[in-house]
Design a protein around this motif. Structure first.
Motif, PDB file in Angstrom:
ATOM      1  N   ALA A  17       0.849  -1.189   0.000  1.00 14.62           N
ATOM      2  CA  ALA A  17       0.000   0.000   0.000  1.00 14.62           C
ATOM      3  C   ALA A  17       0.885   1.239   0.000  1.00 14.62           C
ATOM      4  O   ALA A  17       2.030   1.193   0.467  1.00 14.62           O
ATOM      5  N   VAL A  18       0.357   2.339  -0.518  1.00  9.79           N
ATOM      6  CA  VAL A  18       1.126   3.582  -0.570  1.00  9.79           C
ATOM      7  C   VAL A  18       1.529   4.014   0.833  1.00  9.79           C
ATOM      8  O   VAL A  18       2.658   4.450   1.064  1.00  9.79           O
ATOM      9  N   ALA A  72       8.017   3.126   5.061  1.00 14.45           N
ATOM     10  CA  ALA A  72       9.326   2.510   4.834  1.00 14.45           C
ATOM     11  C   ALA A  72      10.322   3.540   4.317  1.00 14.45           C
ATOM     12  O   ALA A  72      11.495   3.534   4.709  1.00 14.45           O
ATOM     13  N   GLU A  73       9.864   4.418   3.448  1.00 12.92           N
ATOM     14  CA  GLU A  73      10.744   5.478   2.945  1.00 12.92           C
ATOM     15  C   GLU A  73      11.243   6.348   4.096  1.00 12.92           C
ATOM     16  O   GLU A  73      12.415   6.730   4.143  1.00 12.92           O
ATOM     17  N   ALA A  74      10.351   6.642   5.043  1.00 17.55           N
ATOM     18  CA  ALA A  74      10.732   7.453   6.195  1.00 17.55           C
ATOM     19  C   ALA A  74      11.762   6.753   7.075  1.00 17.55           C
ATOM     20  O   ALA A  74      12.539   7.408   7.780  1.00 17.55           O
ATOM     21  N   LEU A  75      11.785   5.426   7.027  1.00 19.00           N
ATOM     22  CA  LEU A  75      12.774   4.655   7.793  1.00 19.00           C
ATOM     23  C   LEU A  75      14.155   4.707   7.153  1.00 19.00           C
ATOM     24  O   LEU A  75      15.133   4.286   7.759  1.00 19.00           O
ATOM     25  N   GLY A  76      14.219   5.177   5.891  1.00 16.71           N
ATOM     26  CA  GLY A  76      15.508   5.299   5.225  1.00 16.71           C
ATOM     27  C   GLY A  76      15.845   4.230   4.225  1.00 16.71           C
ATOM     28  O   GLY A  76      17.005   4.111   3.811  1.00 16.71           O
ATOM     29  N   LYS A 110       3.929   9.776  -4.840  1.00 14.91           N
ATOM     30  CA  LYS A 110       4.296  10.192  -3.488  1.00 14.91           C
ATOM     31  C   LYS A 110       5.659   9.700  -3.025  1.00 14.91           C
ATOM     32  O   LYS A 110       6.300  10.345  -2.197  1.00 14.91           O
ATOM     33  N   VAL A 111       6.100   8.576  -3.534  1.00 12.90           N
ATOM     34  CA  VAL A 111       7.380   8.008  -3.117  1.00 12.90           C
ATOM     35  C   VAL A 111       8.502   8.630  -3.934  1.00 12.90           C
ATOM     36  O   VAL A 111       8.403   8.723  -5.158  1.00 12.90           O
ATOM     37  N   ARG A 112       9.561   9.028  -3.284  1.00 13.90           N
ATOM     38  CA  ARG A 112      10.656   9.731  -3.971  1.00 13.90           C
ATOM     39  C   ARG A 112      11.847   8.829  -4.288  1.00 13.90           C
ATOM     40  O   ARG A 112      12.740   9.218  -5.029  1.00 13.90           O
ATOM     41  N   ILE A 113      11.872   7.640  -3.732  1.00 15.19           N
ATOM     42  CA  ILE A 113      12.954   6.705  -4.011  1.00 15.19           C
ATOM     43  C   ILE A 113      12.522   5.763  -5.132  1.00 15.19           C
ATOM     44  O   ILE A 113      11.334   5.714  -5.479  1.00 15.19           O
ATOM     45  N   PRO A 114      13.447   5.019  -5.739  1.00 15.61           N
ATOM     46  CA  PRO A 114      13.070   4.132  -6.847  1.00 15.61           C
ATOM     47  C   PRO A 114      11.982   3.142  -6.453  1.00 15.61           C
ATOM     48  O   PRO A 114      11.973   2.606  -5.344  1.00 15.61           O
TER      49      PRO A 114
END
Length: 333
Positions: A125-126, A132-136, A168-172
């Motif tokens: 889910a988004v 997860a992105e916030a976790l690095g 919304k996600v900035r990583i690959p």
């Protein structure tokens, strides 16, 4: 050569991933995936101990000199799993890419990042991807409803989930669920992903360490040949449709049913022994996604990857030719 942000940041030749698959993600499959220029993941918990995992990593290195990773799936289990010891085996073995999945990976992500390891986290889910992105983590593998395994309970297919996440996600972003072709790869890139993840397609490879009957069944099956199970227990899973998965669904739908009512049929050990090892396709639960409807042959990992990339290149060239023709037409007007 199709270069994307994923291939550049992770040092992989092609934007294709073979994520962790229990009982299937061994060196026998993952080394050929790596040799074909894709990124494959050994499955840590397929190995009975952290020491066995270290040996499997070493074995894989004797079979390929290309990058590969390890999957660490964190799930509640009847018998406690020494996740920290598996994590240390991964770090001590010099692995540079890890795929996490399941429960909150925060503790493991922090330790992997300290060791300079890139982390890909699987999300359904988004909102989970953003956490997860916030976790690095360094990339997200986003699972659409079409996928084998656990797609979550939101029932959002990839055509919506991938671009929704990409906004919304900035990583690959790695698109997962329903991918088995070059056209699917191009579609995923158009939707905002930087790579695709394939599981079922790689199970139907000559190198996959499963019984030939499993591979033949995937080829014979169509897109309808899956079954959703465990929804009543808030743990929706997509598996291959057979006598066992249909019986699991039937029992689960009975009033007052609990997981104990299906535990004997849903046993992972039963599926691995009776289906994956001995090829009895009706006597255990086994994992396959809707991509079965796109798979019509058993090929080597090299042939699978080459075929997908060739098809993708042809599609890109065709669109380029169409664009050129459109430009010429506009000039003539």
């Amino acid at each position: 050569m199709l270069s994307t942000r994923f291939t550049e940041e992770f040092g992989i030749e092609h934007p294709i991933v073979c994520g962790g698959m229990t009982a299937v993600g061994t060196a026998d499959l993952i080394a050929p995936v790596a040799n074909a220029g894709a990124l494959g993941f050994l499955t840590a918990l397929t190995q009975p101990t952290p020491e066995a995992l270290a040996k499997e990593i070493a074995r894989c290195r004797t079979m390929t000199d290309r990058p590969f990773g390890v999957n660490l799936t964190i799930l509640p289990t009847v018998n406690p799993v020494p996740y920290d010891e598996y994590r240390e085996a991964i770090i001590d073995s010099g692995i540079t890419i890890v795929e996490t999945a399941g429960a909150n990976p925060a503790e493991h992500v922090a330790e992997f990042k300290k060791a300079g390891i890139k982390v890909i986290h699987k999300a359904v889910a988004v909102r989970h991807a953003l956490k997860a992105e916030a976790l690095g983590v360094d990339a997200i593998s986003i699972d659409g409803f079409e996928c084998a395994g656990h797609p979550g309970n939101d029932d959002v297919p990839g055509l919506i989930l991938i671009p929704a996440a990409a906004r919304k996600v900035r990583i690959p972003l790695i698109a997962s669920g329903g991918f088995a072709t070059g056209s699917g790869l191009i579609a995923a890139l158009a939707l905002g992903a930087a790579a695709v993840n394939m599981g079922t397609r790689f199970v139907a490879s000559t190198e996959a360490p499963v019984h030939q009957n499993v591979k033949d069944q995937i080829v014979a099956n169509d897109e309808r040949a899956t079954q959703l199970v465990f929804r009543e227990f808030n743990n929706t899973a997509r598996v291959a449709r057979n006598a066992v998965s249909e019986e699991i669904a039937r029992r689960s739908a009975l009033p007052g049913a609990t997981f104990a009512d299906v535990a004997d049929l849903a046993s992972g050990q039963r599926g691995r022994d009776r289906v994956l090892t001995h090829g009895d396709m009706e006597d255990g639960m086994w994992w396959a996604g809707q991509a079965q409807g796109l798979i019509d042959s058993i090929q080597s990992c090299q042939e699978i990857v080459d075929g997908i990339m060739d098809e993708a290149d042809r599609i890109v060239a065709q669109f380029g030719a169409l664009s050129a023709a459109d430009r010429m037409a506009s000039l003539e007007v």
